[in-house]
Design a protein around this motif. Structure first.
Motif, PDB file in Angstrom:
ATOM      1  N   ILE A  28       4.809  -2.362  -0.156  1.00  0.00           N
ATOM      2  CA  ILE A  28       3.910  -1.217  -0.014  1.00  0.00           C
ATOM      3  C   ILE A  28       4.072  -0.318  -1.239  1.00  0.00           C
ATOM      4  CG2 ILE A  28       3.380   0.868   1.308  1.00  0.00           C
ATOM      5  CD1 ILE A  28       4.333  -0.592   3.814  1.00  0.00           C
ATOM      6  N   PRO A  29       2.974  -0.021  -1.913  1.00  0.00           N
ATOM      7  CA  PRO A  29       3.069   0.899  -3.053  1.00  0.00           C
ATOM      8  C   PRO A  29       3.546   2.281  -2.586  1.00  0.00           C
ATOM      9  CG  PRO A  29       0.944  -0.252  -3.039  1.00  0.00           C
ATOM     10  CD  PRO A  29       1.612  -0.537  -1.727  1.00  0.00           C
ATOM     11  N   ASN A  37      -2.711   8.000   7.468  1.00  0.00           N
ATOM     12  CA  ASN A  37      -3.862   7.229   7.921  1.00  0.00           C
ATOM     13  C   ASN A  37      -3.438   6.058   8.826  1.00  0.00           C
ATOM     14  OD1 ASN A  37      -2.729   5.649   5.920  1.00  0.00           O
ATOM     15  ND2 ASN A  37      -4.644   5.222   4.862  1.00  0.00           N
ATOM     16  N   LEU A  38      -2.328   6.258   9.498  1.00  0.00           N
ATOM     17  CA  LEU A  38      -1.774   5.267  10.420  1.00  0.00           C
ATOM     18  C   LEU A  38      -1.762   5.909  11.804  1.00  0.00           C
ATOM     19  CD1 LEU A  38      -0.171   2.491  10.295  1.00  0.00           C
ATOM     20  CD2 LEU A  38       1.867   3.851   9.931  1.00  0.00           C
ATOM     21  N   ASP A  39      -2.123   5.157  12.836  1.00  0.00           N
ATOM     22  CA  ASP A  39      -2.097   5.722  14.190  1.00  0.00           C
ATOM     23  C   ASP A  39      -0.720   6.303  14.486  1.00  0.00           C
ATOM     24  OD1 ASP A  39      -4.712   4.989  14.697  1.00  0.00           O
ATOM     25  OD2 ASP A  39      -4.182   3.125  15.700  1.00  0.00           O
ATOM     26  N   GLY A  40      -0.707   7.534  15.001  1.00  0.00           N
ATOM     27  CA  GLY A  40       0.546   8.227  15.273  1.00  0.00           C
ATOM     28  C   GLY A  40       1.202   7.808  16.583  1.00  0.00           C
ATOM     29  N   LEU A  52       6.548   6.872   9.904  1.00  0.00           N
ATOM     30  CA  LEU A  52       6.948   5.733  10.734  1.00  0.00           C
ATOM     31  C   LEU A  52       8.420   5.383  10.492  1.00  0.00           C
ATOM     32  CD1 LEU A  52       6.264   3.471  12.731  1.00  0.00           C
ATOM     33  CD2 LEU A  52       5.358   2.158  10.800  1.00  0.00           C
ATOM     34  N   ILE A  53       8.824   5.355   9.245  1.00  0.00           N
ATOM     35  CA  ILE A  53      10.228   5.064   8.931  1.00  0.00           C
ATOM     36  C   ILE A  53      11.130   6.191   9.448  1.00  0.00           C
ATOM     37  CG2 ILE A  53      11.899   4.535   7.102  1.00  0.00           C
ATOM     38  CD1 ILE A  53       9.432   3.597   5.423  1.00  0.00           C
ATOM     39  N   ARG A 157       6.270  -3.092  12.649  1.00  0.00           N
ATOM     40  CA  ARG A 157       5.775  -4.183  11.800  1.00  0.00           C
ATOM     41  C   ARG A 157       4.308  -4.466  12.113  1.00  0.00           C
ATOM     42  NH1 ARG A 157       5.596  -9.907  12.553  1.00  0.00           N
ATOM     43  NH2 ARG A 157       5.321 -10.922  10.541  1.00  0.00           N
ATOM     44  N   ALA A 158       3.962  -4.507  13.386  1.00  0.00           N
ATOM     45  CA  ALA A 158       2.573  -4.759  13.779  1.00  0.00           C
ATOM     46  C   ALA A 158       1.659  -3.632  13.287  1.00  0.00           C
ATOM     47  CB  ALA A 158       2.471  -4.901  15.296  1.00  0.00           C
ATOM     48  N   ARG A 159       2.120  -2.396  13.394  1.00  0.00           N
ATOM     49  CA  ARG A 159       1.340  -1.250  12.907  1.00  0.00           C
ATOM     50  C   ARG A 159       1.112  -1.359  11.394  1.00  0.00           C
ATOM     51  NH1 ARG A 159       1.678   3.996  15.736  1.00  0.00           N
ATOM     52  NH2 ARG A 159       2.545   3.661  17.791  1.00  0.00           N
ATOM     53  N   ILE A 160       2.158  -1.734  10.677  1.00  0.00           N
ATOM     54  CA  ILE A 160       2.055  -1.844   9.220  1.00  0.00           C
ATOM     55  C   ILE A 160       1.112  -2.973   8.837  1.00  0.00           C
ATOM     56  CG2 ILE A 160       3.322  -2.430   7.112  1.00  0.00           C
ATOM     57  CD1 ILE A 160       5.705  -0.864   8.374  1.00  0.00           C
ATOM     58  N   ARG A 161       1.194  -4.091   9.519  1.00  0.00           N
ATOM     59  CA  ARG A 161       0.297  -5.218   9.214  1.00  0.00           C
ATOM     60  C   ARG A 161      -1.161  -4.816   9.436  1.00  0.00           C
ATOM     61  NH1 ARG A 161       1.860  -9.639   7.272  1.00  0.00           N
ATOM     62  NH2 ARG A 161       0.144 -10.856   8.131  1.00  0.00           N
TER      63      ARG A 161
END
Length: 170
Positions: A28-29, A37-40, A52-53, A157-161
């Motif tokens: 990931i850059p 911009n990721l579901d919370g 997330l991390i 992992r699923a969220r990141i994918r």
């Protein structure tokens, strides 16, 4: 992967899920990791990869804190002091704030360190301590660790994918 039922399965689940997560994080850059911009973790919220991390790190820290307090025969405020189980969205926000000054690399390093501390904790426990006696209400220590490590690593992992796919990063 089935729910771990013993010490060895728990260790394998954590290592496997964490290694898969780490692989997803590796390409990931860094400049994209602060964009929300990721579901919370709470309904109708958004977060960043860094959030997330932070969330995973925060829960790992709690697992270690709970164990230290229990080992010292101290009272443990589950899930955390001033938070109830029905306030996990608020707790997620706390974790985001706790680590907001850390950059992506620092956060990844902190998560890596937490995972190793948790694996070390597991190594020091017997299978009986992990899986044969209730530790918190009806839950064993092994299950409490799994709920807050292997399972969330898989979810992250699923969220990141999904995020990578949406952002043309796959």
């Amino acid at each position: 992967m089935a729910v771990p039922a013993n010490k060895e399965e728990l260790q394998i689940a954590i290592k496997t899920n964490y290694n898969k997560l780490k692989k997803e994080l590796s390409d990931i850059p860094a400049e994209l990791t602060t964009i929300r911009n990721l579901d919370g973790h709470a309904k109708d919220t958004v977060m960043s990869i860094n959030n997330l991390i932070s969330y995973l790190t925060g829960w790992g820290e709690l697992v270690l804190k709970w164990n230290i307090k229990k080992d010292n025969k101290e009272t443990v405020d589950f899930p955390e002091t001033d938070y109830k189980w029905n306030e996990l969205g608020k707790l997620a926000q706390k974790f985001y704030k706790d680590y907001e000054k850390d950059d992506f690399i620092t956060l990844c390093n902190k998560l890596h360190s937490i995972v190793h501390k948790i694996l070390s904790l597991i190594e020091q426990k017997t299978n009986a301590e992990l899986y044969e006696i209730p530790w918190y209400e009806k839950w064993t220590l092994g299950r409490m660790i799994q709920f807050n490590t292997a399972s969330p690593y898989n979810n992250a992992r699923a969220r990141i994918r999904k995020w990578k796919k949406e952002n043309n990063l796959l």
